[in-house]
Every structure is written in structure tokens, then in C-alpha cells.
Motif scaffolding. Structure first.
Motif, PDB file in Angstrom:
ATOM      1  N   UNK A   3       0.836  -1.185   0.000  1.00 18.43           N
ATOM      2  CA  UNK A   3       0.000   0.000   0.000  1.00 18.43           C
ATOM      3  C   UNK A   3       0.880   1.247   0.000  1.00 18.43           C
ATOM      4  N   UNK A   4       0.538   2.286  -0.808  1.00 16.44           N
ATOM      5  CA  UNK A   4       1.329   3.521  -0.805  1.00 16.44           C
ATOM      6  C   UNK A   4       1.431   4.127   0.593  1.00 16.44           C
ATOM      7  N   UNK A   5       2.571   4.773   0.859  1.00 18.08           N
ATOM      8  CA  UNK A   5       2.843   5.332   2.171  1.00 18.08           C
ATOM      9  C   UNK A   5       2.991   6.849   2.049  1.00 18.08           C
ATOM     10  N   UNK A   6       2.330   7.611   2.929  1.00 13.77           N
ATOM     11  CA  UNK A   6       2.507   9.060   2.963  1.00 13.77           C
ATOM     12  C   UNK A   6       3.915   9.380   3.451  1.00 13.77           C
ATOM     13  N   UNK A   7       4.560  10.360   2.814  1.00 15.29           N
ATOM     14  CA  UNK A   7       5.872  10.776   3.280  1.00 15.29           C
ATOM     15  C   UNK A   7       5.690  11.798   4.396  1.00 15.29           C
ATOM     16  N   UNK A   8       6.660  11.931   5.292  1.00 12.58           N
ATOM     17  CA  UNK A   8       6.565  12.958   6.346  1.00 12.58           C
ATOM     18  C   UNK A   8       6.575  14.358   5.754  1.00 12.58           C
ATOM     19  N   UNK A   9       6.102  15.327   6.543  1.00 14.47           N
ATOM     20  CA  UNK A   9       6.157  16.721   6.140  1.00 14.47           C
ATOM     21  C   UNK A   9       4.892  17.188   5.443  1.00 14.47           C
ATOM     22  N   UNK A  10       4.819  18.472   5.138  1.00 20.10           N
ATOM     23  CA  UNK A  10       3.597  19.069   4.579  1.00 20.10           C
ATOM     24  C   UNK A  10       3.225  18.522   3.204  1.00 20.10           C
ATOM     25  N   UNK A  11       4.207  18.027   2.434  1.00 14.13           N
ATOM     26  CA  UNK A  11       3.864  17.460   1.137  1.00 14.13           C
ATOM     27  C   UNK A  11       3.111  16.139   1.288  1.00 14.13           C
ATOM     28  N   UNK A  12       3.385  15.428   2.371  1.00 15.19           N
ATOM     29  CA  UNK A  12       2.723  14.152   2.595  1.00 15.19           C
ATOM     30  C   UNK A  12       1.385  14.281   3.299  1.00 15.19           C
ATOM     31  N   UNK A  13       1.177  15.361   4.024  1.00 16.18           N
ATOM     32  CA  UNK A  13      -0.085  15.542   4.752  1.00 16.18           C
ATOM     33  C   UNK A  13      -1.153  16.219   3.908  1.00 16.18           C
ATOM     34  N   UNK A  14      -0.770  16.825   2.800  1.00 17.16           N
ATOM     35  CA  UNK A  14      -1.726  17.546   1.980  1.00 17.16           C
ATOM     36  C   UNK A  14      -1.872  18.997   2.372  1.00 17.16           C
ATOM     37  N   UNK A  15      -1.052  19.481   3.317  1.00 16.06           N
ATOM     38  CA  UNK A  15      -1.121  20.885   3.720  1.00 16.06           C
ATOM     39  C   UNK A  15      -0.769  21.804   2.555  1.00 16.06           C
ATOM     40  N   UNK A  16       0.080  21.300   1.629  1.00 19.03           N
ATOM     41  CA  UNK A  16       0.428  22.031   0.418  1.00 19.03           C
ATOM     42  C   UNK A  16       0.114  21.119  -0.778  1.00 19.03           C
ATOM     43  N   UNK A  17      -1.108  21.136  -1.260  1.00 20.24           N
ATOM     44  CA  UNK A  17      -1.489  20.230  -2.366  1.00 20.24           C
ATOM     45  C   UNK A  17      -0.588  20.431  -3.576  1.00 20.24           C
ATOM     46  N   UNK A  18      -0.114  19.320  -4.109  1.00 21.75           N
ATOM     47  CA  UNK A  18       0.871  19.339  -5.184  1.00 21.75           C
ATOM     48  C   UNK A  18       0.219  19.228  -6.561  1.00 21.75           C
ATOM     49  N   UNK A  19       0.802  19.949  -7.511  1.00 22.44           N
ATOM     50  CA  UNK A  19       0.470  19.752  -8.921  1.00 22.44           C
ATOM     51  C   UNK A  19       1.481  18.790  -9.547  1.00 22.44           C
ATOM     52  N   UNK A  20       2.775  19.061  -9.339  1.00 20.98           N
ATOM     53  CA  UNK A  20       3.866  18.190  -9.781  1.00 20.98           C
ATOM     54  C   UNK A  20       4.863  18.062  -8.636  1.00 20.98           C
ATOM     55  N   UNK A  21       5.773  17.089  -8.751  1.00 20.77           N
ATOM     56  CA  UNK A  21       6.758  16.889  -7.693  1.00 20.77           C
ATOM     57  C   UNK A  21       8.035  16.302  -8.273  1.00 20.77           C
ATOM     58  N   UNK A  22       9.141  16.520  -7.585  1.00 25.35           N
ATOM     59  CA  UNK A  22      10.415  15.846  -7.867  1.00 25.35           C
ATOM     60  C   UNK A  22      11.089  15.577  -6.533  1.00 25.35           C
ATOM     61  N   UNK A  23      11.687  14.404  -6.397  1.00 29.67           N
ATOM     62  CA  UNK A  23      12.378  14.009  -5.170  1.00 29.67           C
ATOM     63  C   UNK A  23      13.874  14.005  -5.450  1.00 29.67           C
TER      64      UNK A  23
END
Length: 607
Positions: A351-371
Motif C-alpha cells: 500500500x502507498x505510504x505518505x511521506x513525512x512533512x507538509x507534502x505528505x499531509x496535503x497541507x500544500x497540495x501538489x500539482x507536480x513533484x520531484x524528489x
């Protein structure tokens, strides 16, 4: 009797390899029908009193052979043409074997000879430095001229070729049967990590140099980088360094050590420089499946050892990717704009896992991302594409303020998906049609540097981008005149008085046979996964080399409606894609696409 004889006795063909017949005619075989590298082509010399058509056809087919020195092919030429023809100078690659038309009947006298037009669809050119350059398919029209010259016994005349196209002219199948792609490696300018530089060498012994594939590869490395990559890389080999005279074969010993004897140019190098030279060789030879090389020993002109380096040490010290042998896990953005991590290395889909921090909680909804490549930080495009923010994905700390913003009128006119390079620098394109630009953010948090892109004009803009791990090349989807093409640019950096200037130079079409390209991802040191459509065709997912070359096995299983694709740097993890029909899916070797999650977008591997 004319043409060539094809023989194949590899393991896959063993059932069909009976005894060779000892009687009967030798008949011409259309060489371009055979793309298998196990097929061997043997040239047949022209028969006595051969007519002009036989001479032309026989020569075209003899060019596809492994004949040492192309000696048999030269028998179809006049004495002068045989002396001046240089098959090693270049290779013109056509979609199929060149077609030979009838001679112009207006030039049919013994004095004038006969001219035979040859034609085809040209798709690429390979230069004398082995660099492959693709071209938008275009008509190829040349001619071969034949005249009569005195026969060898002096009792008559025979037809021979006195004028012909330069270099070799091969159909794509013959080219891929005779040549294979190999990555040479050089150091990024001013850095201590290597960059891949793909070239083509002969599958077997080179007819001109008589070198085996290993020796050909070493020779190509010593000749220096290809012209396109050269301004952005350095070689640790001193100028003029060559293999010791007369060396045509290099083999490993029982410890898989390859001893490479060099000329006097390398006699007085330091141990540090020697280590870099050996590293270049180890990375380069790692692409040759025919040779297992665990160590390289460089020898001076007197035969004494200059240095010894093992593959593991070279990888640890000079690879642009930290621990390139480890597995990689992809990330994606879920339907709520949260950053999720997938574990896809095992057969069981976790099952997918949320990453720590605001990007993982949805506090800052993402359009695109790079790790980033260390998997410590993420760069997210937020606010419907208006802002780029960077934050930790290992802790709950708040991300910094936006590092780049866009004033584009619509989301598709604002910031593209970002990308990290091997320096730890962050790249993003502003697609604002009023002023399209490319930005580089040093370390992901410094003052943004506007990247010089003088070719980005006349309505062109960068839709998306991916930077290579070595930071020297950038893959870009560039839209102009409502058409999106894949371009590979060379990244050049200059530093003066503490200020760094960055430019992307000489963008090259990397998939000219694709009319439109939808998505791209790096898939190793010099390979890309590309989603695109040929003219009049359906969407396909395929591997493409950065030099634009492909192979017959490069197309991946079909998948409809692909909008994004992500590939790992190594081969331990699967390709992941976003399909309008199936959601986030993965592709493991030997299988078909498998669904992972139904809702999601922007799948990425670190980078």
C-alpha cells in the motif's frame, strides 16, 4: 555469381544449421532482412564478365559484410576508387537497404560508362568518431557510376565502379546487425564523476583496424569525446594517448583483470590521474556483455604497471549516482495532492505510504513533484502551478518560501514539473507564453539562476524537463508551432568571481521519427523512456538512446493514454507510468503493465 552469403549458427538458430552444401549455385540474399547480430555475412567477389547491374548489386551487398579490410568490396571498384574509398569515414543509415534503379540509358557508351541511381530514406549518420546522429527521415539520392577497365589478364575489359557515395551506406537492419551501442565515459568538466557518451562499434572484429570489440571500445575512448558532448566533459587521458602500436586484441586474465598497454604519452602521469583514466575504462567496458572486467591495469610504453583499479572502487568514487546498485522506490501525487511513496520492488504490491512533512499531509497540495537523489527533500509545484517550494520528506519541518514563481495565465502556462541533477541543483521551466524561461536553483535553495537558452524563441517553450544524474545533459519536451518534440541539450557552466552562469547549448532532436512526444524519463546513464506517436500511428512507450538511436527491441508493451512515465536509474526497479485509463501502473521485465493505484498522477523516481 554475385552478392553475399549469410550464415547463422548461434544457439537460437542451431536447429537450422545443417551441413554446408558442397554443390549448387551461390545466390544473393537480401542482407537487410536479417537484423540478428548472430548472422554473419560473407562477401562474394565479382564473377568474370559480370554485367554492370551485378557489379552495383554485389558491391551494395558486400558493404554489409565483415570482410577484413572490405577487401572483397574493393574488388568491385576501379583501382583508383579502391585506393581512395574510406568505409570508416562515415555510415549513412537508411530505413531499408538502398534501392538500385536502372542506369540512365542516355549514358550507355563504353567511354562514358553507366550511372545507377541509388535511393532510400535516410534516418541517421555515423561519423568517423563513431557518433550516431539521427535525422528527420528524408530522401536519400546518390548514384554509383561504373566504367570498363582492362581485366586482370589484359585480354578484355570488365565493369567496375569508379564513383560512389562516401563511406558506407547501410539499411538499418544491417547497421544494427554489424554495430552495437557502447557508452564511453568522461568526467563532467571540473567534477569528479563520469558522464556517458554513446557511440557505435562493430559487433565483431572491425574490418579496417582488425580490432576485437574490447580493443575497438578502448580505442574509441582514447580518441576523446564526441563533438556534441566534448565542450562539457574532460578526459583524464593525456592528449595523444593511444594503445601501444600493434595492439588489436585485449583479453582479461583468470582474475578478470584487463591489462591495457599505452604509448609513451602516459608514461609520466601521476597516480591520481592514472586512477581517473582506469575509472573511465572500467565504466566504459562495463557496457560490453562479451567481456567481464573486474580490474584494469594500465601499462606504460615499457610494459610496467602504471596503476591498478577495481570496478567497485571506481563505482564508489566516480559514479554520479550514490550507491547505483541499490533498489529505488518511486513516488507519486495522489488524488488529494499528497506525496506518496510506493514500494514496487517485490512481487507483492504494498500500500502507498505518505511521506513525512507538509507534502505528505496535503497541507500544500501538489500539482507536480520531484524528489532529490538522496531522497531527503522534495520540490513541489503548488498553487496551481504558480510556485515552486522545497521541503524535507524525512521530517515535519515546514518548507521554505517559494524559490521560483510564475505569472502565467493558466496552470498549463505556469511552472513545469521540476527535476534534480547530480549536483543537488533544482531545475524548472516557466511556461509563461509572454516570457518562457528555464531556471536553475543552486542546491535547491539558493538564488535562482536564469539559464541561457538563446534557441528558445519564436514561440517555443519547454513543456517539461528531466536532467541527467551527471548534470551535463537535459531532456526537454519543447513545443513549437503546436508540435512537441524531444530535445537533448548540453549543460555548460562557467564560474567567474563567485558567480555561476549556466546555459543549455546545442539542443538535438532525440526522437525525430516520433511526430509528437508526450512524456520522457531518464532510464540510466544514456537511455530514456519516451512516450510518443509516429506519424499516423498510435501512442507507444519505448527506449531511446540520448544520441537518438533505437533498436528493434526497444518498444515496451502497449499502454493507452499515458500522460507521464518514470524509470529508475538502474534495472532493479520497474518502469512506472500514469495512464488515463488505468491510473498508476508498473512494468517489470518479462511481464505486462500491472495496476498499482487507480487515482494518482506525476509518478517520479528520485531525480
Amino acid at each position: 555469381m554475385r552478392g553475399v552469403v549469410l550464415l547463422a549458427c548461434g544457439s537460437l538458430l542451431a536447429a537450422g544449421c545443417a551441413n554446408m552444401p558442397d554443390s549448387g549455385d551461390v545466390r544473393a540474399v537480401k542482407a537487410s532482412n536479417a537484423g540478428d547480430s548472430q548472422v554473419r555475412v560473407y562477401a562474394v567477389a565479382p564473377r568474370d564478365n559480370a554485367d554492370p547491374e551485378e557489379i552495383v548489386d554485389g558491391f551494395l551487398e558486400a558493404m554489409t559484410s565483415d570482410d577484413p579490410g572490405f577487401a572483397t568490396a574493393r574488388k568491385y571498384l576501379t583501382r583508383q576508387a579502391a585506393r581512395t574509398w574510406r568505409p570508416e569515414a562515415s555510415i549513412t543509415v537508411l530505413t531499408n537497404a538502398p534501392d538500385r534503379d536502372q542506369a540512365d540509358r542516355m549514358a550507355d557508351t563504353e567511354n562514358e560508362g553507366k550511372s545507377y541511381p541509388i535511393s532510400g530514406r535516410r534516418i541517421a549518420k555515423v561519423d568517423a568518431r563513431h557518433a550516431y546522429r539521427p535525422e528527420v527521415p528524408a530522401e536519400f539520392n546518390e548514384s554509383i557510376h561504373v566504367v570498363q577497365q582492362p581485366s586482370a589478364d589484359g585480354k578484355g575489359k570488365e565493369w567496375r565502379i569508379d564513383s560512389l557515395p562516401s563511406g558506407l551506406v547501410l539499411g538499418e537492419a544491417d547497421f544494427l546487425r554489424n554495430y552495437r551501442s557502447v557508452n564511453k565515459y568522461y568526467f563532467a568538466s571540473g567534477e569528479n564523476w563520469v558522464v556517458a557518451d554513446p557511440v557505435y562499434i562493430r559487433q565483431r572484429q572491425d574490418p579496417v583496424t582488425r580490432m576485437d570489440p574490447v580493443t575497438q571500445t578502448v580505442k574509441a575512448l582514447l580518441e576523446g569525446p564526441t563533438g556534441w558532448l566534448g565542450p562539457a566533459v574532460d578526459s583524464r587521458f593525456p592528449s595523444g594517448t593511444e594503445l601501444k602500436k600493434g595492439v588489436t586484441t585485449l583479453t582479461t586474465d583468470d582474475q578478470f583483470t584487463l591489462k591495457v598497454p599505452l604509448n609513451a604519452k602516459a608514461d609520466h602521469i601521476s597516480s591520481l590521474v592514472c586512477k581517473g583514466m582506469a575509472a573511465q575504462l572500467l565504466f566504459t567496458l562495463g557496457d560490453l556483455t562479451s567481456a567481464r572486467v573486474e580490474q584494469v591495469e594500465l601499462q606504460g610504453s615499457d610494459g610496467n604497471r602504471l596503476c591498478l583499479l577495481g570496478k567497485g572502487q571506481a563505482t564508489d568514487e566516480f559514479s554520479p549516482v550514490r550507491d547505483p546498485g541499490r533498489g529505488e522506490n518511486p513516488f507519486f501525487v495522489d488524488e488529494h495532492g499528497k506525496l506518496m511513496m510506493l514500494s514496487v520492488a517485490s512481487k507483492q504490491l504494498d500500500k502507498p505510504v505518505e511521506v513525512p512533512g507538509p507534502f505528505g499531509t496535503g497541507a500544500l497540495p501538489l500539482t507536480y513533484v520531484a524528489v532529490d537523489r538522496e531522497e531527503n527533500r522534495a520540490a513541489g509545484i503548488v498553487q496551481e502551478g504558480r510556485a515552486l517550494r522545497v521541503g524535507s520528506i524525512t521530517s515535519d519541518e515546514e518548507p521554505a518560501q517559494p524559490v521560483v514563481t510564475s505569472a502565467g495565465p493558466r496552470r498549463e502556462d505556469r511552472l513545469s514539473a521540476p527535476s534534480w541533477d547530480g549536483h543537488g541543483d533544482l531545475w524548472v521551466a516557466d511556461r509563461n507564453p509572454v516570457n518562457p524561461r528555464l531556471w536553475m536553483v543552486p542546491g535547491g535553495q539558493g538564488e535562482p539562476v536564469e539559464v541561457s537558452t538563446p534557441w528558445l524563441k519564436d514561440g517555443a517553450r519547454i513543456e517539461s524537463l528531466r536532467v541527467s544524474a551527471d548534470g551535463v545533459r537535459i531532456a526537454m519536451l519543447v513545443t513549437k508551432d503546436k508540435r512537441t518534440t524531444l530535445q537533448i541539450g548540453r549543460v555548460e557552466r562557467t564560474r567567474s568571481e563567485g558567480h555561476e552562469s549556466v546555459s543549455v547549448e546545442s539542443p538535438q532532436r532525440a526522437a525525430p521519427r516520433l511526430e509528437s512526444v508526450t512524456a520522457v524519463s531518464w532510464a540510466g546513464p544514456s537511455r530514456l523512456v519516451v512516450v510518443g506517436t509516429e506519424a499516423g500511428g498510435v501512442q507507444q512507450v519505448r527506449y531511446v538512446q540520448t544520441d537518438g538511436s533505437t533498436s528493434t527491441t526497444s518498444v515496451l508493451p502497449g499502454l493507452n493514454g499515458v500522460t507521464a512515465v518514470a524509470a529508475p536509474h538502474g534495472e532493479q526497479s520497474p518502469v512506472v507510468a500514469d495512464s488515463n485509463n488505468d491510473g498508476i501502473v508498473r512494468l517489470v521485465p518479462g511481464a505486462n503493465w500491472q495496476p498499482i493505484v487507480k487515482e494518482g498522477r506525476s509518478p517520479v523516481y528520485p531525480g
